[in-house]
Enzyme design. Structure first.
Site, PDB file in Angstrom:
ATOM      1  N   HIS A   1       0.838  -1.199   0.000  1.00 30.02           N
ATOM      2  CA  HIS A   1       0.000   0.000   0.000  1.00 30.02           C
ATOM      3  C   HIS A   1       0.882   1.262   0.000  1.00 30.02           C
ATOM      4  CE1 HIS A   1      -3.506   2.457   1.668  1.00 30.02           C
ATOM      5  NE2 HIS A   1      -2.468   3.213   2.000  1.00 30.02           N
ATOM      6  N   GLU A   2       1.883   1.272   0.895  1.00 29.17           N
ATOM      7  CA  GLU A   2       2.772   2.433   0.987  1.00 29.17           C
ATOM      8  C   GLU A   2       3.641   2.564  -0.260  1.00 29.17           C
ATOM      9  OE1 GLU A   2       2.331   4.655   3.156  1.00 29.17           O
ATOM     10  OE2 GLU A   2       0.932   3.474   4.341  1.00 29.17           O
TER      11      GLU A   2
ATOM     12  N   HIS B   1       1.719   4.440  -2.884  1.00 33.82           N
ATOM     13  CA  HIS B   1       1.862   5.889  -2.739  1.00 33.82           C
ATOM     14  C   HIS B   1       3.234   6.325  -3.260  1.00 33.82           C
ATOM     15  CE1 HIS B   1      -1.693   6.492  -0.305  1.00 33.82           C
ATOM     16  NE2 HIS B   1      -1.271   5.716   0.679  1.00 33.82           N
TER      17      HIS B   1
ATOM     18  N   ASP C   1      -5.521   8.934   3.834  1.00 36.17           N
ATOM     19  CA  ASP C   1      -5.466   9.158   2.387  1.00 36.17           C
ATOM     20  C   ASP C   1      -6.686   9.936   1.909  1.00 36.17           C
ATOM     21  OD1 ASP C   1      -3.144   7.709   2.436  1.00 36.17           O
ATOM     22  OD2 ASP C   1      -4.122   5.816   1.924  1.00 36.17           O
TER      23      ASP C   1
HETATM   24 ZN   LIG Z   1      -2.281   5.200   2.432  1.00 34.95          ZN
END
Ligand SMILES: [Zn+2]
Length: 373
Positions: free
Chosen positions: A67-68, A71, A164
């Protein structure tokens, strides 16, 4: 010495690390999942349940990392450098060395994480369906991973900064109104609203539902979000106020110099002690060879100071961080923080025109904040 983070490795220049607080959440999920699995599957041995929980929790944290990375990779592609990804008790965090400059960038960087989580939820869901009927722990673990990634995606999309969803909100308001400040204010307000909502939810859990542990946990998350939100709002304020301030406005035009051949002892006696300055450029304004500071003297025993020229202990010019007269105040602050610099020369075309040290920078920033009020 006790280290609070462990570095797992590097990926595309991003340092991947685990904060010590992560062990707490790892242990908590491990234990609660093992007990849960044993209750739902009485035929499983304790070893089955514990091993399934262990592997599942590891894959879950790999999902948070993904997930990171979502980003981070979008950020890097859009020109926003990412220094590290840290896993810690409340999940993961990608540390970007500055904020995106365009609303579009902010939007795509923010949605990339939840998009990865949604994709993982779908992938694990399909795998759970395909493996149904196999050795039971496999589809059970895959089903749990699908569900938890869905929860991560949805929770992160709640519009409350620093989640987010709060960043998406910031990007949208910024885009629609054309005002960064309006975007920031909305995002900060949304985050505060979310944190207070979670405080309420935590009290309701503890006082009405009698769920003490769950309530405390929600309260910790609310407190964390509020702290982050507060820090970010201070930073936005500083940036707004410093928007037009450049290196040349902050720099001291009086740049201290020492000749390269000067001995360390002479330099200390005739220049450092007389001027009260801790660092000097070596050479001349048009020919900067390096920078020497008081801390550099620690590299040599004192009896060698009379015989050693300062050029021997200086940081040479090619390894020296410097800024240009047009560089922005918050970029300078960032540079000095990132590399723990106490001073930085202002250089234009190989010529040293100014000098910024930490004390001066903070004093000047304070002045600019006060005068602009
Ligand atoms: Zn996030």
């Amino acid at each position: 010495m006790f280290k609070s983070v462990w570095v797992l490795g590097h990926f595309r220049g991003i340092r991947l690390e685990i904060h010590v607080s992560w062990l707490i959440i790892f242990a908590l999920i491990m234990v609660s999942m093992t007990t849960g699995l044993q209750q739902q599957h009485p035929d499983w041995t304790t070893a089955d349940a514990a091993l399934t929980a262990f592997v599942t929790v590891l894959i879950f944290f790999a999902s948070i990392l993904a997930h990171e990375l979502g980003h981070s990779l979008v950020a890097i592609r859009r020109g926003v450098p990412v220094t590290a990804i840290t896993l810690f008790i409340f999940g993961g965090m990608a540390q970007m060395s500055r904020d995106p400059e365009q609303a579009n960038d902010e939007f795509w960087i923010a949605v990339a994480g939840p998009a990865v989580s949604f994709a993982l939820a779908f992938l694990f869901g399909v795998l759970a369906w395909v493996t149904a009927g196999w050795y039971e722990p496999i589809p059970v673990a895959l089903g749990w991973l699908s569900m938890i990634n869905l929860v991560v995606a949805i929770f992160n999309l709640i519009p409350g900064f620093p989640l987010d969803g709060g960043r998406v909100l910031r990007a949208l308001v910024w885009k629609v109104t054309g005002s960064t400040q309006r975007g920031n204010e909305t995002a900060i307000a949304s985050g505060r609203f979310l944190a207070y909502g979670l405080f309420g939810l935590s009290l309701w859990n503890m006082l009405v539902m009698g769920n003490l542990v769950g309530g405390l946990w929600i309260m910790l998350i609310a407190w964390f979000l509020l702290t982050m939100n507060h820090a970010q709002s201070r930073m936005y304020l500083l940036r707004d106020r410093l928007a037009g301030v450049r290196a040349r406005d902050l720099a001291d035009p009086d740049v201290p110099f020492v000749a390269a051949g000067q001995s360390i002892e002479e330099w200390l006696r005739d220049q450092v002690l007389v001027s009260g300055r801790r660092a000097f450029l070596v050479g001349s304004p048009t020919h900067v060879l390096g920078l020497v500071s008081l801390s550099d003297t620690q590299r040599l025993p004192q009896e060698q100071w009379p015989r050693t020229p300062v050029s021997e202990i200086m940081t040479p010019a090619d390894a020296l961080h410097h800024v240009a007269p047009d560089d922005k105040a918050d970029d300078i602050l960032q540079l000095m923080n990132e590399h723990s610099l106490n001073q930085v020369p202002v250089m234009a075309r190989g010529h040293a025109s100014g000098w910024i040290d930490r004390q001066r920078l903070l004093r000047m920033i304070e002045l600019h904040l006060e005068v602009k009020r």
